[in-house]
Design a protein around this motif. Structure first.
Motif, PDB file in Angstrom:
ATOM      1  N   SER A 152       0.823  -1.209   0.000  1.00  0.00           N
ATOM      2  CA  SER A 152       0.000   0.000   0.000  1.00  0.00           C
ATOM      3  C   SER A 152       0.853   1.253   0.000  1.00  0.00           C
ATOM      4  N   LEU A 153       1.890   1.259   0.823  1.00  0.00           N
ATOM      5  CA  LEU A 153       2.769   2.436   0.891  1.00  0.00           C
ATOM      6  C   LEU A 153       3.506   2.643  -0.431  1.00  0.00           C
ATOM      7  N   ILE A 154       3.948   1.554  -1.065  1.00  0.00           N
ATOM      8  CA  ILE A 154       4.644   1.665  -2.350  1.00  0.00           C
ATOM      9  C   ILE A 154       3.708   2.233  -3.415  1.00  0.00           C
ATOM     10  N   LEU A 155       2.482   1.712  -3.463  1.00  0.00           N
ATOM     11  CA  LEU A 155       1.526   2.183  -4.466  1.00  0.00           C
ATOM     12  C   LEU A 155       1.160   3.647  -4.234  1.00  0.00           C
ATOM     13  N   ILE A 156       0.948   4.014  -2.969  1.00  0.00           N
ATOM     14  CA  ILE A 156       0.631   5.413  -2.653  1.00  0.00           C
ATOM     15  C   ILE A 156       1.787   6.314  -3.045  1.00  0.00           C
ATOM     16  N   GLY A 157       3.016   5.853  -2.779  1.00  0.00           N
ATOM     17  CA  GLY A 157       4.191   6.646  -3.130  1.00  0.00           C
ATOM     18  C   GLY A 157       4.318   6.851  -4.632  1.00  0.00           C
ATOM     19  N   ILE A 158       4.084   5.786  -5.408  1.00  0.00           N
ATOM     20  CA  ILE A 158       4.193   5.887  -6.865  1.00  0.00           C
ATOM     21  C   ILE A 158       3.133   6.834  -7.419  1.00  0.00           C
ATOM     22  N   VAL A 159       1.891   6.662  -6.980  1.00  0.00           N
ATOM     23  CA  VAL A 159       0.803   7.513  -7.483  1.00  0.00           C
ATOM     24  C   VAL A 159       1.028   8.969  -7.067  1.00  0.00           C
ATOM     25  N   ALA A 160       1.488   9.179  -5.840  1.00  0.00           N
ATOM     26  CA  ALA A 160       1.745  10.541  -5.379  1.00  0.00           C
ATOM     27  C   ALA A 160       2.855  11.203  -6.189  1.00  0.00           C
ATOM     28  N   CYS A 161       3.905  10.458  -6.477  1.00  0.00           N
ATOM     29  CA  CYS A 161       5.011  10.995  -7.288  1.00  0.00           C
ATOM     30  C   CYS A 161       4.556  11.317  -8.703  1.00  0.00           C
ATOM     31  N   LEU A 162       3.729  10.452  -9.270  1.00  0.00           N
ATOM     32  CA  LEU A 162       3.214  10.720 -10.607  1.00  0.00           C
ATOM     33  C   LEU A 162       2.304  11.934 -10.615  1.00  0.00           C
ATOM     34  N   PHE A 163       1.487  12.068  -9.576  1.00  0.00           N
ATOM     35  CA  PHE A 163       0.574  13.216  -9.503  1.00  0.00           C
ATOM     36  C   PHE A 163       1.345  14.526  -9.353  1.00  0.00           C
ATOM     37  N   ALA A 164       2.400  14.500  -8.565  1.00  0.00           N
ATOM     38  CA  ALA A 164       3.150  15.742  -8.279  1.00  0.00           C
ATOM     39  C   ALA A 164       4.363  15.923  -9.179  1.00  0.00           C
ATOM     40  N   ALA A 165       4.559  15.054 -10.162  1.00  0.00           N
ATOM     41  CA  ALA A 165       5.774  15.078 -10.990  1.00  0.00           C
ATOM     42  C   ALA A 165       6.089  16.448 -11.588  1.00  0.00           C
ATOM     43  N   PRO A 166       5.114  17.178 -12.158  1.00  0.00           N
ATOM     44  CA  PRO A 166       5.460  18.473 -12.746  1.00  0.00           C
ATOM     45  C   PRO A 166       5.983  19.489 -11.724  1.00  0.00           C
ATOM     46  N   PHE A 167       5.631  19.318 -10.445  1.00  0.00           N
ATOM     47  CA  PHE A 167       6.021  20.285  -9.423  1.00  0.00           C
ATOM     48  C   PHE A 167       7.227  19.822  -8.610  1.00  0.00           C
ATOM     49  N   VAL A 168       7.521  18.530  -8.646  1.00  0.00           N
ATOM     50  CA  VAL A 168       8.616  17.982  -7.839  1.00  0.00           C
ATOM     51  C   VAL A 168       9.895  17.834  -8.647  1.00  0.00           C
ATOM     52  N   PHE A 169       9.770  17.397  -9.895  1.00  0.00           N
ATOM     53  CA  PHE A 169      10.944  17.127 -10.725  1.00  0.00           C
ATOM     54  C   PHE A 169      11.059  18.174 -11.818  1.00  0.00           C
ATOM     55  N   SER A 170      12.219  18.790 -11.911  1.00  0.00           N
ATOM     56  CA  SER A 170      12.443  19.824 -12.918  1.00  0.00           C
ATOM     57  C   SER A 170      13.020  19.204 -14.185  1.00  0.00           C
ATOM     58  N   GLY A 171      12.773  19.839 -15.300  1.00  0.00           N
ATOM     59  CA  GLY A 171      13.305  19.357 -16.566  1.00  0.00           C
ATOM     60  C   GLY A 171      12.281  18.560 -17.345  1.00  0.00           C
ATOM     61  N   SER A 172      12.570  18.390 -18.620  1.00  0.00           N
ATOM     62  CA  SER A 172      11.626  17.695 -19.500  1.00  0.00           C
ATOM     63  C   SER A 172      11.728  16.174 -19.391  1.00  0.00           C
TER      64      SER A 172
END
Length: 371
Positions: free
Chosen positions: A34-54
């Protein structure tokens, strides 16, 4: 009696509320999972704001597309027991549907709708024909038929250059709202300027989540239970009165439609589609690896398998380059982890993962969950 018990379970789940209705009571059943899945989905949701670059954003978009593509294939392989090599054909149909429509009809949402609807209709017809004509034969012969059909589709796409662009493929413009120059907001959000490229990413993310939940609902419905019964023992399922070929064909059509949507999303993100982008047999091998690594018969495995595979494809070569530079001067080691050998190490990593997790990562985590 089996049909009655399945329907009763379905109705009971439906009465438990909207959240359970969506997830079908099919929770990860493991705290770590559950924690792994939540982490992956959260990272994908926030990707434009967390990771810089194309590159990170493109990697996140590719993960979303392959999560949907792998989940659609797991409906066939993991839940129905059908081994098909034609899945990339439907992936390509979605990509070409969008590409041809936007290139010929102009960059508008109407063109996107026409291309997507046409691709979905063609995929549904082809999947139904292949299923009705081929699923009566033994599994190995069905697999060979799908391989032949997929190969023919790839050759056809390369030969019909006036329609598909041939080996060069098709490049096209997106609707104005999905272009990088589009600015819906004057002020940045969390330091990020919202443009059409970010909107395109969230379009891919939302569509992936919605269709994934639909697939999760399907595999945990009475229809999905019948598919699993057919996978376990088709003769017993047929003896209970279920039309095995009809159910397998329906599963093939649903899987093909989801793969078509994934192809359309890939084309929208790349603004290009060609034979090597969506029809390559190497993509079919990648899909199989992702299903096996994540865990067959567990749609959650599609999320983990696609994430690990795409990240390895995108960053393993870079990490090996850094390691080779850091170990310069040491005999053999720099050459052993040279970036040019990244495919060798990628294969080795997946061999180890399959050996360590024979039931897939999701299956392993569920077996070892805390009581």
């Amino acid at each position: 009696m089996t049909r009655i018990s399945n329907s009763a379970k379905f109705d009971e789940t439906r009465r438990q509320g909207p959240a359970i209705w969506l997830l079908s009571s099919d929770t990860p059943r493991s705290l770590l999972l559950s924690l792994i899945l939540i982490g992956i989905v959260a990272c994908l949701f926030a990707a434009p704001f967390v990771f810089s670059g194309s590159q990170p954003l493109s990697t996140a978009a590719k993960i979303c597309v392959f999560v949907l593509l792998v989940a659609s294939y797991d409906l066939l392989l993991g839940y129905t027991g059908i081994v098909s090599f034609a899945h990339t054909m439907f992936f390509g149909i979605g990509g070409y549907g969008i590409a041809i429509a936007l290139e010929r009809l102009g960059a508008s949402w109407e063109s996107v709708a026409i291309g997507l609807v046409s691709a979905l209709a063609l995929s549904a017809v082809l999947a139904a024909i292949i299923g009705l004509l081929s699923l009566r034969v033994r599994a190995i012969f069905f697999s060979m038929i799908t391989l032949a059909v997929a190969s023919a589709a790839a050759v056809l796409a390369s030969q019909l250059s006036t329609i598909t662009g041939g080996e060069d493929g098709l490049s096209f413009q997106l609707p104005a709202e999905l272009r990088p120059a589009f600015r819906p907001l004057a002020d940045p959000i969390l330091g990020v300027t919202i443009n059409g490229r970010i909107l395109a990413y969230y379009l891919i993310f939302v569509v992936t989540v919605v269709i994934f939940l639909i697939l999760l609902r399907i595999v945990n419905s009475p229809f999905g239970r019948v598919l699993q019964a057919i996978r376990e023992n088709e003769f017993r399922a047929e003896a209970l009165g279920y039309r095995v070929v009809a159910y397998r064909t329906a599963a093939s059509v649903i899987s093909a439609l989801a793969a078509t949507v994934a192809g359309a999303l890939m084309a929208l993100w790349l603004r290009y589609n060609g034979p090597d982008t969506t029809l390559s047999f190497s993509i079919m091998i990648d899909i199989l690896l992702m299903v096996v690594i994540g865990g067959m018969g567990t749609l959650y495995g599609a999320i983990i398998g696609a994430t690990l595979f795409v990240l390895a494809q995108s960053y393993l070569q870079i990490l090996m380059g850094l390691g080779s530079t850091a170990l310069a001067g040491i005999p053999l080691l720099p050459d052993l982890i040279h970036p040019d050998r990244w495919l060798l190490w990628l294969g080795a990593l997946f061999i180890v993962s399959v050996y360590a997790f024979p039931g897939g990562i999701v299956g392993h985590l569920r077996r070892n969950r805390s009581p």
